[in-house]
Design a protein around this motif. Structure first.
Motif, PDB file in Angstrom:
ATOM      1  N   UNK A  18       8.406 -13.076  10.623  1.00 35.37           N
ATOM      2  CA  UNK A  18       8.688 -13.376  11.783  1.00 35.37           C
ATOM      3  C   UNK A  18       7.460 -14.453  11.929  1.00 35.37           C
ATOM      4  N   UNK A  19       7.684 -15.694  12.589  1.00 36.56           N
ATOM      5  CA  UNK A  19       6.464 -16.562  12.682  1.00 36.56           C
ATOM      6  C   UNK A  19       5.336 -15.854  13.301  1.00 36.56           C
ATOM      7  N   UNK A  20       5.421 -15.112  14.229  1.00 33.10           N
ATOM      8  CA  UNK A  20       4.212 -14.622  14.869  1.00 33.10           C
ATOM      9  C   UNK A  20       3.147 -13.820  13.900  1.00 33.10           C
ATOM     10  N   UNK A  21       3.785 -13.590  12.483  1.00 33.20           N
ATOM     11  CA  UNK A  21       3.093 -12.860  11.580  1.00 33.20           C
ATOM     12  C   UNK A  21       1.820 -13.700  11.070  1.00 33.20           C
ATOM     13  N   UNK A  22       2.092 -14.959  11.090  1.00 37.94           N
ATOM     14  CA  UNK A  22       0.944 -15.768  10.760  1.00 37.94           C
ATOM     15  C   UNK A  22       0.712 -16.339   9.330  1.00 37.94           C
ATOM     16  N   UNK A  23       1.304 -15.525   8.123  1.00 40.77           N
ATOM     17  CA  UNK A  23       1.336 -15.729   6.845  1.00 40.77           C
ATOM     18  C   UNK A  23       2.566 -14.903   6.156  1.00 40.77           C
ATOM     19  N   UNK A  24       3.051 -15.702   5.188  1.00 43.00           N
ATOM     20  CA  UNK A  24       3.895 -15.153   4.335  1.00 43.00           C
ATOM     21  C   UNK A  24       3.458 -15.275   2.881  1.00 43.00           C
ATOM     22  N   UNK A  25       3.531 -14.202   2.105  1.00 42.35           N
ATOM     23  CA  UNK A  25       3.005 -13.743   0.784  1.00 42.35           C
ATOM     24  C   UNK A  25       4.194 -13.627  -0.180  1.00 42.35           C
ATOM     25  N   UNK A  26       4.244 -14.468  -1.108  1.00 48.23           N
ATOM     26  CA  UNK A  26       5.211 -14.713  -2.093  1.00 48.23           C
ATOM     27  C   UNK A  26       4.817 -14.006  -3.327  1.00 48.23           C
ATOM     28  N   UNK A  27       5.488 -13.181  -4.111  1.00 48.15           N
ATOM     29  CA  UNK A  27       5.147 -12.540  -5.294  1.00 48.15           C
ATOM     30  C   UNK A  27       5.882 -13.577  -6.538  1.00 48.15           C
ATOM     31  N   UNK A  28       5.185 -13.930  -7.521  1.00 47.53           N
ATOM     32  CA  UNK A  28       5.849 -14.523  -8.669  1.00 47.53           C
ATOM     33  C   UNK A  28       5.521 -13.757  -9.903  1.00 47.53           C
ATOM     34  N   UNK A  29       6.633 -13.454 -10.663  1.00 43.83           N
ATOM     35  CA  UNK A  29       6.664 -12.604 -11.759  1.00 43.83           C
ATOM     36  C   UNK A  29       6.831 -13.283 -12.864  1.00 43.83           C
ATOM     37  N   UNK A  30       6.053 -12.945 -14.101  1.00 43.69           N
ATOM     38  CA  UNK A  30       6.608 -13.496 -15.409  1.00 43.69           C
ATOM     39  C   UNK A  30       6.953 -12.101 -16.186  1.00 43.69           C
ATOM     40  N   UNK A  31       8.112 -12.182 -16.743  1.00 43.14           N
ATOM     41  CA  UNK A  31       8.833 -11.196 -17.178  1.00 43.14           C
ATOM     42  C   UNK A  31       7.999 -10.502 -18.353  1.00 43.14           C
ATOM     43  N   UNK A  32       7.692 -11.461 -19.378  1.00 43.62           N
ATOM     44  CA  UNK A  32       7.359 -11.118 -20.594  1.00 43.62           C
ATOM     45  C   UNK A  32       6.063 -12.054 -20.986  1.00 43.62           C
ATOM     46  N   UNK A  33       5.484 -11.564 -22.074  1.00 40.60           N
ATOM     47  CA  UNK A  33       4.382 -12.170 -22.596  1.00 40.60           C
ATOM     48  C   UNK A  33       4.850 -13.429 -23.349  1.00 40.60           C
ATOM     49  N   UNK A  34       4.137 -14.582 -23.234  1.00 37.62           N
ATOM     50  CA  UNK A  34       4.472 -16.015 -23.715  1.00 37.62           C
ATOM     51  C   UNK A  34       3.475 -16.551 -24.537  1.00 37.62           C
ATOM     52  N   UNK A  35       3.729 -16.746 -25.742  1.00 33.62           N
ATOM     53  CA  UNK A  35       2.709 -17.332 -26.771  1.00 33.62           C
ATOM     54  C   UNK A  35       2.271 -18.762 -26.526  1.00 33.62           C
ATOM     55  N   UNK A  36       1.129 -19.194 -26.467  1.00 33.93           N
ATOM     56  CA  UNK A  36       0.867 -20.545 -26.534  1.00 33.93           C
ATOM     57  C   UNK A  36      -0.201 -20.821 -25.174  1.00 33.93           C
TER      58      UNK A  36
END
Length: 80
Positions: A18-36
């Protein structure tokens, strides 16, 4: 033996607020380890039913970093 550990995906959870909440928090997930080393995920926003530039949300861009390419979650918050 070569272990193929480069098959990973990145997902971003849907968020409804809801716009009255003031913030929106997004969760980003990396599914597996990545070399490099560190894996950086850049994000930005485009208008849909909401308008950026401070009208409905802060349309700034940014990034989250998965240090060492290690699987897991990161979050970012957008002002609304």
């Amino acid at each position: 033996t070569i272990v193929d550990n480069d098959a990973a995906s990145v997902t971003v959870d849907d968020v409804t607020v809801n716009e009255a909440d003031g913030t929106a928090t997004f969760t980003v997930t990396l599914s597996a380890d990545v070399a490099g080393g560190d894996q950086v995920v850049n994000y930005s926003f485009t208008d849909g039913s909401a308008t950026g530039a401070g009208t409905d949300y802060d349309s700034s861009a940014g990034s989250v970093t998965f240090v060492g390419g290690t699987a897991g979650t990161q979050t970012f918050t957008v002002a609304i």
